[in-house]
Each structure stands twice: as C-alpha cells, then as structure tokens.
Design a protein around this motif. Structure first.
Motif, short mmCIF file in Angstrom:
data_model
loop_
_atom_site.label_atom_id
_atom_site.label_comp_id
_atom_site.label_asym_id
_atom_site.label_seq_id
_atom_site.Cartn_x
_atom_site.Cartn_y
_atom_site.Cartn_z
N ARG A 41 0.83 -1.21 0.00
CA ARG A 41 0.00 0.00 0.00
C ARG A 41 0.86 1.26 0.00
O ARG A 41 1.79 1.39 0.77
N HIS A 42 0.50 2.17 -0.87
CA HIS A 42 1.11 3.51 -0.88
C HIS A 42 -0.02 4.50 -1.10
O HIS A 42 -0.21 5.06 -2.18
N GLU A 43 -0.82 4.66 -0.08
CA GLU A 43 -2.02 5.49 -0.17
C GLU A 43 -1.70 6.95 0.15
O GLU A 43 -0.84 7.25 0.97
N LYS A 44 -2.42 7.82 -0.50
CA LYS A 44 -2.29 9.24 -0.19
C LYS A 44 -3.13 9.60 1.03
O LYS A 44 -2.75 10.44 1.83
N CYS A 45 -4.27 8.94 1.14
CA CYS A 45 -5.18 9.24 2.25
C CYS A 45 -4.87 8.34 3.43
O CYS A 45 -4.81 7.11 3.31
N ARG A 46 -4.68 8.95 4.57
CA ARG A 46 -4.34 8.21 5.78
C ARG A 46 -5.47 7.28 6.21
O ARG A 46 -5.22 6.16 6.64
N TYR A 47 -6.71 7.70 6.06
CA TYR A 47 -7.83 6.89 6.53
C TYR A 47 -7.99 5.61 5.70
O TYR A 47 -8.44 4.60 6.21
N VAL A 48 -7.60 5.64 4.42
CA VAL A 48 -7.68 4.43 3.60
C VAL A 48 -6.64 3.41 4.07
O VAL A 48 -6.93 2.22 4.22
N PHE A 49 -5.41 3.89 4.34
CA PHE A 49 -4.36 3.00 4.82
C PHE A 49 -4.72 2.43 6.19
O PHE A 49 -4.56 1.23 6.43
N LEU A 50 -5.24 3.26 7.10
CA LEU A 50 -5.63 2.78 8.42
C LEU A 50 -6.78 1.79 8.35
O LEU A 50 -6.85 0.84 9.12
N GLY A 51 -7.67 1.98 7.38
CA GLY A 51 -8.75 1.02 7.18
C GLY A 51 -8.22 -0.33 6.72
O GLY A 51 -8.67 -1.39 7.20
N THR A 52 -7.24 -0.30 5.83
CA THR A 52 -6.62 -1.55 5.36
C THR A 52 -5.91 -2.26 6.50
O THR A 52 -6.04 -3.47 6.68
N VAL A 53 -5.17 -1.52 7.30
CA VAL A 53 -4.48 -2.11 8.45
C VAL A 53 -5.50 -2.68 9.43
O VAL A 53 -5.30 -3.78 9.96
N SER A 54 -6.59 -1.98 9.66
CA SER A 54 -7.61 -2.46 10.59
C SER A 54 -8.22 -3.78 10.12
O SER A 54 -8.44 -4.70 10.92
N VAL A 55 -8.49 -3.89 8.83
CA VAL A 55 -9.06 -5.13 8.30
C VAL A 55 -8.07 -6.28 8.44
O VAL A 55 -8.44 -7.39 8.84
N VAL A 56 -6.80 -6.04 8.14
CA VAL A 56 -5.79 -7.09 8.24
C VAL A 56 -5.61 -7.51 9.70
O VAL A 56 -5.50 -8.71 10.01
N VAL A 57 -5.60 -6.56 10.63
CA VAL A 57 -5.49 -6.89 12.05
C VAL A 57 -6.68 -7.73 12.49
O VAL A 57 -6.54 -8.70 13.24
N LEU A 58 -7.86 -7.39 12.02
CA LEU A 58 -9.06 -8.16 12.35
C LEU A 58 -8.96 -9.59 11.82
O LEU A 58 -9.28 -10.54 12.53
N VAL A 59 -8.48 -9.75 10.60
CA VAL A 59 -8.31 -11.09 10.02
C VAL A 59 -7.29 -11.91 10.82
O VAL A 59 -7.51 -13.08 11.12
N ILE A 60 -6.17 -11.28 11.18
CA ILE A 60 -5.14 -11.96 11.98
C ILE A 60 -5.73 -12.38 13.33
O ILE A 60 -5.52 -13.49 13.80
N TRP A 61 -6.49 -11.49 13.95
CA TRP A 61 -7.09 -11.79 15.24
C TRP A 61 -8.10 -12.94 15.15
O TRP A 61 -8.14 -13.81 16.01
N LEU A 62 -8.90 -12.96 14.09
CA LEU A 62 -9.89 -14.02 13.93
C LEU A 62 -9.26 -15.37 13.63
O LEU A 62 -9.78 -16.41 14.01
N ARG A 63 -8.12 -15.38 12.96
CA ARG A 63 -7.44 -16.63 12.63
C ARG A 63 -6.72 -17.22 13.84
O ARG A 63 -6.46 -18.42 13.88
N SER A 64 -6.34 -16.40 14.78
CA SER A 64 -5.59 -16.93 15.94
C SER A 64 -6.48 -17.36 17.07
O SER A 64 -7.64 -17.29 17.07
#
Length: 65
Positions: free
Chosen positions: A42-65
């Motif tokens: 990711r190389h986003e210009k908008c901070r909220y888009v990048f934070l949204g992507t990180v939030s989704v990935v963290v949620l997926v990691i949390w659900l898998r563990s």
C-alpha cells in the motif's frame, strides 16, 4: 588453583523480563502485518484508507488466531 575459570551466567533481571515479553509481542504483530500483501504494497495518499486496510488485516489476523 581452580581449573574452571568460566563464571556462571548471571540470572536475568526480573523487572525487564515483562518489558521484553511485551516487546516480543509487538514485534511479532508488526511482522504479521508486514507479511500481509495488502499492507505491504500500500502507498495510499489518504491516511484513513491506509488505516482502514491495516484495521481489516489486524481483524483477520485476530480471527485466525
């Protein structure tokens, strides 16, 4: 005259063990985020888009563990 000149290892300091344990957990979490292609490329210009992507990935990691 003693034949063994090596000293016994000193015990680890108790107050720092908790700090290092937490540090390891944080390093492992960041490593998991870096392994995710969605975050690593990711190389986003908008901070909220990048934070949204990180939030989704963290949620997926949390659900898998």
């Amino acid at each position: 005259m003693p034949t063994n000149t090596r000293q016994a290892p000193s015990p680890p300091h108790r107050p720092f063990q908790r700090r290092y344990k937490k540090r390891k957990a944080v390093e492992r979490a960041i490593s998991r985020l870096k392994n995710s292609r969605a975050v690593a490329t990711r190389h986003e210009k908008c901070r909220y888009v990048f934070l949204g992507t990180v939030s989704v990935v963290v949620l997926v990691i949390w659900l898998r563990s």
